[in-house]
Design a protein around this motif. Structure first.
Motif, PDB file in Angstrom:
ATOM      1  N   LEU A   1     103.849  -1.247 -68.375  1.00 36.23           N
ATOM      2  CA  LEU A   1     102.564  -0.870 -68.970  1.00 36.23           C
ATOM      3  C   LEU A   1     102.460   0.633 -69.211  1.00 36.23           C
ATOM      4  N   THR A   2     103.315   1.438 -68.544  1.00 33.83           N
ATOM      5  CA  THR A   2     103.261   2.892 -68.762  1.00 33.83           C
ATOM      6  C   THR A   2     103.733   3.271 -70.164  1.00 33.83           C
ATOM      7  N   LEU A   3     104.341   2.329 -70.898  1.00 31.16           N
ATOM      8  CA  LEU A   3     104.720   2.603 -72.291  1.00 31.16           C
ATOM      9  C   LEU A   3     103.520   2.580 -73.227  1.00 31.16           C
ATOM     10  N   ALA A   4     102.435   1.974 -72.783  1.00 26.78           N
ATOM     11  CA  ALA A   4     101.295   1.743 -73.669  1.00 26.78           C
ATOM     12  C   ALA A   4     100.789   2.997 -74.383  1.00 26.78           C
ATOM     13  N   PRO A   5     100.683   4.156 -73.702  1.00 30.68           N
ATOM     14  CA  PRO A   5     100.184   5.340 -74.404  1.00 30.68           C
ATOM     15  C   PRO A   5     101.071   5.795 -75.564  1.00 30.68           C
ATOM     16  N   HIS A   6     102.315   5.331 -75.609  1.00 31.64           N
ATOM     17  CA  HIS A   6     103.245   5.721 -76.672  1.00 31.64           C
ATOM     18  C   HIS A   6     103.233   4.736 -77.842  1.00 31.64           C
ATOM     19  N   LEU A   7     102.408   3.712 -77.749  1.00 32.11           N
ATOM     20  CA  LEU A   7     102.386   2.665 -78.763  1.00 32.11           C
ATOM     21  C   LEU A   7     101.080   2.692 -79.555  1.00 32.11           C
ATOM     22  N   GLU A   8     101.156   2.313 -80.804  1.00 28.57           N
ATOM     23  CA  GLU A   8      99.975   2.284 -81.668  1.00 28.57           C
ATOM     24  C   GLU A   8      99.307   0.919 -81.537  1.00 28.57           C
ATOM     25  N   ILE A   9      98.591   0.756 -80.427  1.00 31.21           N
ATOM     26  CA  ILE A   9      98.056  -0.561 -80.078  1.00 31.21           C
ATOM     27  C   ILE A   9      96.574  -0.477 -79.734  1.00 31.21           C
ATOM     28  N   ASP A  10      95.842   0.342 -80.455  1.00 32.94           N
ATOM     29  CA  ASP A  10      94.393   0.369 -80.262  1.00 32.94           C
ATOM     30  C   ASP A  10      93.811  -1.022 -80.523  1.00 32.94           C
ATOM     31  N   GLY A  11      92.951  -1.455 -79.662  1.00 31.89           N
ATOM     32  CA  GLY A  11      92.325  -2.755 -79.824  1.00 31.89           C
ATOM     33  C   GLY A  11      93.113  -3.917 -79.252  1.00 31.89           C
ATOM     34  N   PHE A  12      94.285  -3.638 -78.663  1.00 30.29           N
ATOM     35  CA  PHE A  12      95.104  -4.694 -78.076  1.00 30.29           C
ATOM     36  C   PHE A  12      94.720  -4.932 -76.615  1.00 30.29           C
ATOM     37  N   ALA A  13      94.734  -6.185 -76.209  1.00 31.90           N
ATOM     38  CA  ALA A  13      94.773  -6.529 -74.788  1.00 31.90           C
ATOM     39  C   ALA A  13      96.236  -6.559 -74.366  1.00 31.90           C
ATOM     40  N   LEU A  14      96.544  -6.020 -73.203  1.00 35.04           N
ATOM     41  CA  LEU A  14      97.915  -5.968 -72.708  1.00 35.04           C
ATOM     42  C   LEU A  14      98.053  -6.920 -71.527  1.00 35.04           C
ATOM     43  N   LEU A  15      99.069  -7.767 -71.585  1.00 36.94           N
ATOM     44  CA  LEU A  15      99.357  -8.713 -70.512  1.00 36.94           C
ATOM     45  C   LEU A  15     100.803  -8.509 -70.071  1.00 36.94           C
ATOM     46  N   ALA A  16     101.006  -8.202 -68.802  1.00 38.43           N
ATOM     47  CA  ALA A  16     102.350  -7.953 -68.282  1.00 38.43           C
ATOM     48  C   ALA A  16     102.626  -8.894 -67.119  1.00 38.43           C
ATOM     49  N   PRO A  17     103.424  -9.939 -67.343  1.00 41.84           N
ATOM     50  CA  PRO A  17     103.779 -10.829 -66.234  1.00 41.84           C
ATOM     51  C   PRO A  17     104.719 -10.134 -65.253  1.00 41.84           C
TER      52      PRO A  17
END
Length: 215
Positions: A33-49
């Protein structure tokens, strides 16, 4: 089986899309999940199993599949459970995306290719289809031009380039829109260039409109 899923980003109630993030061997859901700030994913819900014992299966992804059982089937079930969690919240598969690194990239590619449909997109940082050979009989469906980015190093200590190339060939045969990039002597890591291309090709959907991004 009940999979532990760590959530971040938008809530499933308010998000427009879902990104399933799959960690590598020895990693955690929180790590990926620490990659999230580097991704263009505004408005995404993130799910990490989260994998049991921090690994999805015990041996190399190049081992005969039965050697990695029952862990491999349980790992694929964990991704399927995560997808069903998103679907039950009202998301269509075309709004569900995937991202994995290393062992997580292999698992991601194996799951989406066994369940090919028009997904939102997928990113595989250093991975390939699982097995001592490519078991093409396991893969069915039509990706409907799903954008997929695959990046890897040549050489890589865990993932041979030949397996990456054969994986890309299978995905393209199944109508995925694949951008494959091989970086000389990059090492077993994720580069800024890979993140940039993943954003361009998958998350902002330029991959559907601009084939020149492959170059």
């Amino acid at each position: 089986m009940k999979t532990q899923i760590v959530s971040a980003g938008e809530s499933l109630d308010t998000a427009s899309k879902v990104l399933i993030m799959v960690h590598g061997r020895g990693g955690t859901a929180s790590d990926i999940l620490t990659l999230a700030p580097h991704l263009e994913i505004d408005g995404f819900a993130l799910l990490a199993p989260q994998a049991s014992q921090y690994t999805w299966y015990p041996y190399s992804f190049l081992a005969e599949p039965k050697k990695n059982e029952p862990s491999l089937s349980e790992a694929l079930d964990a991704l399927d459970e995560t997808v069903k969690h998103a679907v039950s919240a009202g998301f269509k598969k075309k709004d569900i995306y995937f991202l994995g690194f290393s062992q997580g990239a292999c698992l991601t590619l194996e799951y989406i290719t066994r369940n090919a449909t028009q997904w939102g997109g997928a990113v595989a940082f250093t991975g390939g289809l699982i097995g001592d050979r490519v078991y093409e009989e396991n893969y069915k469906g039509d990706f409907g031009k799903t954008p997929v980015f695959i990046g890897t190093s040549d050489p890589d200590p865990h993932v041979p380039v030949d397996r990456v190339l054969s994986t890309t060939a299978i995905l393209r045969k199944m109508n995925a829109s694949v951008n494959e990039k091989i970086y000389p002597f990059m090492g077993h890591t994720i580069s800024g260039e890979e993140l940039r291309l993943a954003n361009q090709w998958v998350f902002n959907r330029q991959g559907e409109r601009d084939e020149s991004l492959k170059v």
